[in-house]
Design an enzyme around this catalytic site. Structure first.
Site, short mmCIF file in Angstrom:
data_model
loop_
_atom_site.label_atom_id
_atom_site.label_comp_id
_atom_site.label_asym_id
_atom_site.label_seq_id
_atom_site.Cartn_x
_atom_site.Cartn_y
_atom_site.Cartn_z
N ARG A 105 54.00 42.94 47.84
CA ARG A 105 52.89 42.88 46.88
C ARG A 105 51.77 42.09 47.53
O ARG A 105 52.01 40.98 48.06
CB ARG A 105 53.36 42.17 45.60
CG ARG A 105 52.24 41.77 44.65
CD ARG A 105 51.83 42.90 43.76
NE ARG A 105 50.73 42.54 42.88
CZ ARG A 105 49.79 43.40 42.47
NH1 ARG A 105 49.83 44.67 42.85
NH2 ARG A 105 48.82 43.02 41.67
N SER B 271 45.88 39.44 44.42
CA SER B 271 44.66 38.64 44.47
C SER B 271 44.68 37.64 43.32
O SER B 271 45.02 37.98 42.18
CB SER B 271 43.43 39.54 44.33
OG SER B 271 43.39 40.48 45.36
N GLU B 272 44.23 36.43 43.64
CA GLU B 272 44.30 35.35 42.66
C GLU B 272 43.61 35.71 41.34
O GLU B 272 42.52 36.25 41.30
CB GLU B 272 43.60 34.11 43.25
CG GLU B 272 43.58 32.93 42.29
CD GLU B 272 43.00 31.68 42.95
OE1 GLU B 272 42.34 31.81 44.00
OE2 GLU B 272 43.23 30.59 42.42
N GLU C 174 39.67 35.16 43.92
CA GLU C 174 39.62 35.20 42.46
C GLU C 174 38.52 36.15 41.96
O GLU C 174 37.45 36.26 42.58
CB GLU C 174 39.35 33.76 41.98
CG GLU C 174 39.03 33.56 40.55
CD GLU C 174 40.17 33.91 39.61
OE1 GLU C 174 39.98 34.87 38.85
OE2 GLU C 174 41.21 33.24 39.64
N THR D 27 34.47 45.99 32.67
CA THR D 27 34.67 45.08 33.81
C THR D 27 33.76 45.40 34.99
O THR D 27 33.30 44.51 35.71
CB THR D 27 36.17 45.05 34.23
OG1 THR D 27 36.35 44.09 35.26
CG2 THR D 27 36.68 46.41 34.69
N ASP E 149 33.89 45.39 43.37
CA ASP E 149 35.06 44.79 44.04
C ASP E 149 34.63 44.27 45.41
O ASP E 149 34.26 45.06 46.29
CB ASP E 149 36.17 45.85 44.18
CG ASP E 149 37.52 45.23 44.55
OD1 ASP E 149 37.55 44.09 45.05
OD2 ASP E 149 38.54 45.91 44.32
N ARG F 5 36.60 42.26 47.36
CA ARG F 5 37.75 41.70 48.07
C ARG F 5 37.85 42.20 49.51
O ARG F 5 37.42 43.29 49.82
CB ARG F 5 39.04 42.03 47.32
CG ARG F 5 39.19 41.20 46.07
CD ARG F 5 40.40 41.60 45.30
NE ARG F 5 40.24 42.94 44.73
CZ ARG F 5 41.19 43.56 44.07
NH1 ARG F 5 42.37 43.00 43.91
NH2 ARG F 5 40.96 44.76 43.56
N THR G 124 51.56 48.59 44.04
CA THR G 124 50.17 48.60 43.57
C THR G 124 49.89 49.91 42.86
O THR G 124 50.54 50.91 43.12
CB THR G 124 49.18 48.43 44.75
OG1 THR G 124 47.85 48.39 44.24
CG2 THR G 124 49.26 49.58 45.75
N1 GTP Z 1 35.25 40.30 38.35
C1 GTP Z 1 36.33 40.48 37.60
N2 GTP Z 1 37.54 40.28 38.16
C2 GTP Z 1 38.63 40.49 37.39
C3 GTP Z 1 38.55 40.89 36.05
N3 GTP Z 1 39.82 41.00 35.56
C4 GTP Z 1 40.64 40.68 36.59
N4 GTP Z 1 39.94 40.37 37.68
C5 GTP Z 1 40.40 40.04 39.03
O1 GTP Z 1 40.90 41.24 39.59
C6 GTP Z 1 41.83 40.94 40.61
C7 GTP Z 1 43.01 41.86 40.42
O2 GTP Z 1 42.54 43.15 40.63
P1 GTP Z 1 42.97 44.40 39.80
O3 GTP Z 1 41.82 45.38 39.90
O4 GTP Z 1 43.45 43.98 38.43
O5 GTP Z 1 44.20 44.99 40.52
P2 GTP Z 1 44.41 45.37 42.03
O6 GTP Z 1 44.93 44.14 42.71
O7 GTP Z 1 43.18 45.98 42.64
O8 GTP Z 1 45.44 46.53 41.92
P3 GTP Z 1 47.00 46.41 41.63
O9 GTP Z 1 47.62 46.20 42.98
O10 GTP Z 1 47.39 47.69 41.03
O11 GTP Z 1 47.18 45.23 40.73
C8 GTP Z 1 42.12 39.46 40.51
O12 GTP Z 1 41.40 38.81 41.55
C9 GTP Z 1 41.53 39.08 39.14
O13 GTP Z 1 41.06 37.74 39.13
C10 GTP Z 1 37.26 41.10 35.49
O14 GTP Z 1 37.09 41.50 34.34
N5 GTP Z 1 36.19 40.89 36.30
#
Ligand code: GTP
Ligand code: ZN
Length: 211
Positions: A49, A52-53, A92, A114, A126, A128, A149
């Site tokens: 896994r 992301s924080e 984060e 979002t 995004d 990241r 994921t």
């Molecule tokens: N900017 C922003 N970040 C968010 C929000 N909700 C969650 N996050 C951040 O999104 C990140 C997680 O990303 P996700 O898009 O939920 O999932 P993912 O990691 O891309 O995909 P998975 O592997 O399926 O979980 C974490 O860093 C959270 O802090 C939001 O409403 N706005």
């Protein structure tokens, strides 16, 4: 990019005692961790896994997102298999930081989704980066991941930076009335491969979170 390996220790959890590895990204000064369980350096693909924080979801029991539920489910699955890795990356709020995420949540409280909230604040949806994953995994002796994921862009981004993803394993858990709209937006606008019907309800997970 220079990732420095700092130290390792035991990390007992309700599901298994992991080894916790601490890394420092010298360019940003941020620290990141990896949890490993079992023989991850034997060459076979590792259940993994890349998380992301999300302070609110991972530590403060927030039901606005699915992060905390996914974190717990990933650790449980790794424990059940007796072998695996979790990279916990300090990016984060999809890279905008905690305080901007609170700003984004404020806009979402007023009706933005979002993605729109990020855009209204002047950020891409995004931000990241995954380039630190390869040196972290190499240091742990991990060659390929069976990645938990729902996000195909994460698989693409990891592949682009040289991480071999041998399989995508879906991780749909934690649906509740507070995150239903958020999860639909992730599926609709951010391309996550999931349908709400696939989800385990939040009430089915270990930590009881009242709606
Ligand atoms: N900017 C922003 N970040 C968010 C929000 N909700 C969650 N996050 C951040 O999104 C990140 C997680 O990303 P996700 O898009 O939920 O999932 P993912 O990691 O891309 O995909 P998975 O592997 O399926 O979980 C974490 O860093 C959270 O802090 C939001 O409403 N706005
Ligand atoms: Zn979250």
């Amino acid at each position: 990019m220079t990732i420095r390996y700092i130290a390792a220790s035991r990390l007992p959890t309700p599901w298994a005692t992991f080894t916790m590895h601490g890394f420092e990204d010298e360019a940003t000064g941020k620290d990141h961790i990896a949890l490993t369980l079992g023989d991850v350096d034997d060459g076979a693909p590792v259940l993994g896994r890349v998380h992301s924080e999300c302070l609110t979801g991972d530590a403060l029991f927030s039901m606005r997102c699915d992060c905390g539920y996914q974190l717990q489910e990933a650790l449980k699955r790794i424990a059940a298999e007796g072998r695996g890795v979790l990279l916990y990356l300090r990016q984060e709020g999809r890279g905008i930081g905690l305080l901007n995420k609170i700003r984004a949540y404020h806009l979402q409280d007023q009706g933005a989704d979002t993605v729109e909230a990020n855009e209204q604040l002047g950020f891409d949806a995004d931000l990241r980066r995954y380039d630190l994953c390869l040196p972290m995994l190499e240091r742990l002796g991990i060659g390929a991941l069976r990645l938990m994921t729902n996000n195909p862009r994460k698989v693409d981004a990891l592949t682009r930076v040289g991480v071999e993803v041998s399989e995508r394993v879906s991780l749909t858990t934690g649906l509740n009335p507070h995150n239903e709209h958020y999860l639909s937006t992730k599926a609709g606008k951010l391309g996550h491969m999931m349908a709400l019907d696939d989800f385990t309800q939040a009430s089915d997970v270990d930590i009881e979170r009242k709606s």
